[in-house]
Write a protein that holds these residues in place. Sequence first.
Motif, mmCIF file in Angstrom:
data_model
loop_
_atom_site.group_PDB
_atom_site.id
_atom_site.type_symbol
_atom_site.label_atom_id
_atom_site.label_comp_id
_atom_site.label_asym_id
_atom_site.label_seq_id
_atom_site.Cartn_x
_atom_site.Cartn_y
_atom_site.Cartn_z
ATOM 1 N N GLU A 38 9.869 4.481 -2.107
ATOM 2 C CA GLU A 38 10.437 5.526 -1.866
ATOM 3 C C GLU A 38 11.158 6.410 -2.904
ATOM 4 O OE1 GLU A 38 10.471 7.636 0.648
ATOM 5 O OE2 GLU A 38 9.354 6.057 2.038
ATOM 6 N N ARG A 41 8.245 7.809 -4.519
ATOM 7 C CA ARG A 41 7.835 9.142 -3.588
ATOM 8 C C ARG A 41 9.068 10.470 -3.773
ATOM 9 N NH1 ARG A 41 6.357 6.247 2.132
ATOM 10 N NH2 ARG A 41 4.287 5.944 1.947
ATOM 11 N N LYS A 108 13.079 8.550 5.625
ATOM 12 C CA LYS A 108 12.252 9.368 4.980
ATOM 13 C C LYS A 108 10.780 9.016 5.231
ATOM 14 C CE LYS A 108 15.399 10.288 1.004
ATOM 15 N NZ LYS A 108 15.608 11.624 1.232
ATOM 16 N N ARG A 109 10.633 7.705 5.577
ATOM 17 C CA ARG A 109 9.263 7.186 5.798
ATOM 18 C C ARG A 109 8.218 8.236 6.661
ATOM 19 N NH1 ARG A 109 6.898 2.566 4.244
ATOM 20 N NH2 ARG A 109 8.647 1.938 3.445
ATOM 21 N N THR A 112 7.567 11.458 5.033
ATOM 22 C CA THR A 112 6.476 11.072 4.138
ATOM 23 C C THR A 112 5.092 11.060 4.289
ATOM 24 O OG1 THR A 112 8.228 10.065 2.587
ATOM 25 C CG2 THR A 112 6.041 9.712 2.006
#
Length: 333
Positions: A38, A41, A108-109, A112
């Motif tokens: 992350e 990312r 956040k995954r 994303t």
Amino acid sequence: MDIADVWYWIMAFLLWLYVFTDGFDLGVGILCLHTDDETWRDRMTASIDSVWHANQTWLVMLGGVLFGAFPLVYGTVLAALYLPAGFLLFALMARGIGLEYRAEADGKRPWTKLFGWGSVAVTLAHGFLLGGILQGMAFADGRFVGGRFDWFSPFTILVGVTLLCLYAMIGAAWLVLKTDGELQNQARLWGIRYGSATVAMLVLVLGYIALDGRLGFLVGRPGQAGFAPSFILAMVAAVLCAALYFRALGKGWERRPLLYCAVMLAFVFAAFGGSLSPVIVPPGITAAMAAAPAPMLRIMLAVIGGLMPVLLFYNAYQYRVFSGKTAPHDEVQ
């Protein structure tokens, strides 16, 4: 060259600008699916935060110019491509939602993934739209008379996969420019992988065109085998740019890979655009046939001629203001 031909090449220029600029931020989205880190990312999405809205300006400009300069194309082509065009709109929304919500979410995954797969969906929609136009459309009396799924074919699938590889290649070049350390090293590896895949896919597309005699008009040889000399020359220049791209990655240069991507893409556009001209919708609708009345085109040329330098300056200035590396702690706001 008459006024309709001038607008033909203005359209080609706008399309090149959109494919290149939105291509690298779509490529960043695609590459976000290649890592679970992350922190990486965060840096990848932050690298496009200041420019991705502006990059889509060229799509809006392209649609407006198409509506004003070539209303026949706008009215008939969209009738043939409603499904992939609608898919594109939903994919653009999903991608934007994923990117914007990701910045504020604690987890956040999922966002994303939505951003990444939304970028894949937008790219495939581009491929179906572009491939659907390039493979030719059935028209009679100014109306589309083909089937609703004519846009879905082996050729359009090849174009879609080629764009996936191309956008990831350009996205990797952008990350080489905007990041450093381990992420930059990984971006170089992504660039080599997807650069090789792009070249391979272009070879497959050209091989398909050469074997399918119905697509001869794409390379300036309607009803004939082989490729026109001008097409070959432009593609050789594109291959040379690809070689320079790989060399720049290997040498550790940061700016040149993205530059070579832009020039390579320009030569590919010149190859196909020059072969098709003056046809704007294959196989038989020319720019002159599809164009608005000449007085309207002249008025538009005066307006757009004054607006384009402003847009180009604004975008160039924006890239200048937000130049430099993306810091490890930067996140999309």
